[in-house]
Design a protein around this motif. Structure first.
Motif: not given
Length: 552
Positions: A483-484, A486-487, A490, A493
Motif C-alpha cells: 500500500e505504501d 502505490e503512493r 506522490k 508521502s
C-alpha cells in the motif's frame, strides 16, 4: 326431476375434462401457464354435489376450497378477473350437462339458482381474498422498503463507514426475506467504464452464487436483459433458459434463478437475482416486488455512494490541511538551519571586516548554506510542478550515466564513509540532463542511507539493457508495504516506517526521482521484499529530446 347435485355426481369426470380444456385455453390466451389442479377444483366440484351436509358446514367447506384455489392461483400469477372467470367456466360446464336433455330431466329453476348463487359466493370470496392479499402484500412491500432505507441510513451515519460489499449483504438478507427466497445476489456495473464495480451474495450457496453471477459477462447481460425488458429468469430444467443454473448451484440446493435489471442511475447499472430451492416460475406480483425493491435499492445505494464520495473528499481536504500544516512546520524548521548559519557568519564578517582574508572558510560556509536553501526551494518548486501534472524542465546534453553515478558515489562516500559500492559499466551514454540525474541518484542514495540497514552496504549499479540505460540503488531495509509502494512517489508521502523512524524529511525525494524519469521519457520502478531488500531503478531511453514538450 333431476337435481344439480345428481348431475354433478353422474358427470363429474366429464365436467372436469371440459373445464380443464376451456380454462387452459383461457389461461393460454392471456399468456399464463395451464392451470394446475392439485385436487382443488375437483374437490370444490365434489362439494357442490354434496346434499347431505348441513348448509352452514357445506358453505364453510366450499369457502375453504375456494381460498385454497385462490392461493394456488396467486402463486401462478393469475389476477382476480381470471380466477372469477374460472368459476364462471365451471358454471357453464355444469349446465352444459343438461342443455340437450328433455325438460323433465333438467334441474329445477330454483336448484339452478342455488348453484349460481353458490358460484357467485365463490366469486365474492375470490375478490375478498385477492383484496386482502394485495393489501397485505402492499404493506409487506412498504415494510421492506422502510427497512431498506433504515439499513442504508444507519450505514451512512456510522462513524466507521460500512463497506459497500457489507452494506449489500445486509440489504440482500432483507431481499431474501421479502421474496421468500433462499439466496440473493447483486451485481453493480459501471456502464460508462464497462467494468464491474462490485458484487455480493447472501443466503444459500452465497459464495457459489456470487461466482456464478460474476462469471456472466455484464455486457451480454445488459444486451439480454436490457433489450428484452427488465427481467430474465432461469430454471434448472429448462434447456433454453436465458440464464443457466450451473451444476454447482444445483448441487448446493439452488434450482431456480430470477433476475431483474436495476434502473440506470448516474451511469451505474446493476442486476439483482434471487434463487429458490424449488423449481418454479415467479408470479407477476413477485416480479413487481423485486423490480420495486430493486429500484429502491439503486436509489439508496446511489445515496450511500454519494455520501461516501463526499466523506472521502472531506477526509482528503482534512489530510491536505494537515499536510500543509506539517509542510509549513517542516519547511520553517529546515530553512531556519542554513539561514541561521549564513546570518551568523555574515554578522561575524561585519564585526571584523579587516579579517576577511582570514575567514574564507566562514564565507565558504555562508555560500554553502545559501546554496542549500536555494536547493530546498528548487525542490519545492519542482515538486509543485510534478503535482500539477507538468514535466520538469530539462537542460539536455550528451552525458555518461556511469560518470554521474560515480560523482554521487564519491560525494556520499566523502560525507558518510565507506558505506557505498559502485558497479558501473563503461560508456552508458545518452542525451539526458546530468543535473536532474545527479539529483535523482543523490535522493535515492540519501534515502537508502536514512532508512536502510546501518550495517549493510548501499549499492549503485549502472548498466545498459538493450537500447535503454538503467541506474539502480539497492539497500537492505524493512520491506516497503504494497500500500505504501502505490503512493510513495506522490509529493509529501512517506512510508509508515519512515514516519515512525528517527529520520526527518519532506517526502519529496522520490517525487523528484519520479519526475526526473517521467521528464526523460523513462520510468522508475521499485522492488522490495525480505529476501533481497529494496531496489529503486531509474530506466531511461537513449535520447530524451522526443519527450520534451517544446521539441519541434
Amino acid at each position: 326431476m333431476a337435481s344439480v347435485a345428481g348431475v354433478i355426481r353422474r358427470h363429474q369426470d366429464e365436467i372436469i375434462r371440459r373445464w380443464t380444456e376451456e380454462a387452459s385455453r383461457a389461461a393460454s390466451a392471456r399468456g399464463l401457464d395451464g392451470p394446475e389442479f392439485k385436487n382443488v377444483m375437483p374437490t370444490y366440484l365434489a362439494s357442490l354435489a354434496d346434499e347431505e351436509g348441513a348448509p352452514g358446514t357445506l358453505a364453510s367447506v366450499r369457502q375453504a376450497h375456494v381460498e385454497s384455489h385462490v392461493a394456488a392461483r396467486l402463486r401462478q400469477g393469475f389476477n382476480v378477473a381470471e380466477v372469477i372467470e374460472e368459476f364462471a367456466i365451471l358454471g357453464r360446464c355444469i349446465t352444459s350437462m343438461w342443455l340437450n336433455a328433455p325438460t323433465e330431466a333438467r334441474p329445477s329453476a330454483l336448484d339452478v339458482e342455488r348453484l349460481f348463487t353458490g358460484l357467485h359466493a365463490a366469486s365474492t370470496v375470490v375478490t375478498e381474498r385477492f383484496s386482502r392479499h394485495l393489501n397485505e402484500d402492499e404493506q409487506t412491500e412498504k415494510r421492506y422498503m422502510r427497512l431498506l432505507q433504515k439499513v442504508t441510513s444507519e450505514a451512512i451515519l456510522e462513524e466507521e463507514p460500512t463497506s459497500l460489499r457489507d452494506l449489500l449483504k445486509e440489504i440482500l438478507a432483507l431481499l431474501i426475506e421479502a421474496m421468500g427466497a433462499q439466496s440473493a445476489a447483486v451485481l453493480l456495473y459501471e456502464a460508462e467504464g464497462e467494468k464491474l464495480v462490485t458484487a455480493a451474495a447472501a443466503g444459500l450457496a452465497s459464495e457459489h452464487l456470487e461466482q456464478h453471477a460474476t462469471s456472466m459477462r455484464p455486457c451480454s447481460l445488459l444486451r439480454k436483459v436490457g433489450a428484452g425488458g427488465e427481467e430474465t429468469r432461469s430454471v434448472s430444467d429448462e434447456a433454453t433458459a436465458p440464464l443457466e443454473v450451473s451444476p454447482t448451484l444445483r448441487q448446493h440446493g439452488l434450482n431456480t434463478l430470477f433476475g431483474v435489471r436495476l434502473p440506470l442511475h448516474r451511469a451505474l447499472v446493476g442486476f439483482v437475482y434471487v434463487g429458490l430451492a424449488e423449481v418454479r416460475d415467479f408470479t407477476a406480483r413477485e416480479k413487481e416486488r423485486l423490480l420495486s425493491l430493486g429500484q429502491q435499492l439503486i436509489v439508496h445505494l446511489d445515496n450511500a455512494k454519494l455520501y461516501a464520495e463526499l466523506r472521502e473528499k472531506i477526509e482528503a481536504l482534512q489530510a491536505e490541511r494537515a499536510l500543509r500544516e506539517r509542510f509549513v512546520s517542516v519547511l520553517a524548521h529546515d530553512l531556519r538551519g542554513p539561514l541561521s548559519a549564513a546570518k551568523s557568519g555574515a554578522q561575524l564578517l561585519m564585526r571584523h571586516p579587516e579579517r576577511l582574508d582570514q575567514r574564507r572558510n566562514l564565507a565558504l560556509r555562508i555560500d554553502q548554506n545559501i546554496e542549500r536553501t536555494d536547493q530546498m526551494v528548487r525542490d519545492l518548486l519542482d515538486a509543485n510542478r510534478i503535482r500539477a501534472g507538468q514535466r520538469l524542465p530539462l537542460r539536455l546534453d550528451t552525458c555518461d550515466l556511469g560518470i554521474i553515478a560515480r560523482e554521487v558515489f564519491e560525494e556520499l562516500t566523502a560525507l558518510h564513509g565507506e558505506r557505498f559500492i559502485l558497479l558501473a559499466e563503461e560508456r552508458v551514454r545518452g542525451i539526458w540532463s546530468a543535473e536532474e540525474l545527479r539529483r535523482a541518484l543523490w535522493n535515492l542514495g540519501s534515502n537508502a542511507l536514512k532508512y536502510g540497514s546501518p550495517t549493510e552496504p548501499i549499492t549503485f549499479t549502472v548498466k545498459r539493457d538493450g537500447d535503454r540505460a538503467r541506474a539502480s540503488v539497492h539497500n537492505f531495509c524493512s520491506v516497503i508495504a504494497p500500500e505504501d509502494q502505490e503512493r510513495i512517489f506522490k509529493p509529501f508521502s512517506r512510508t509508515q516506517s519512515a514516519h515512525a523512524g528517527p529520520a526527518a524529511g519532506w517526502g519529496l525525494g522520490l517525487t523528484l526521482v519520479w519526475g526526473c524519469a517521467q521528464a526523460h521519457g523513462g520510468r522508475v520502478t521499485l522492488q522490495s521484499d525480505e529476501a533481497t531488500g529494496t531496489t529503486f531503478t531509474l530506466e531511461l531511453p537513449p535520447d530524451a529530446r522526443p519527450f520534451q514538450p517544446h521539441t519541434p
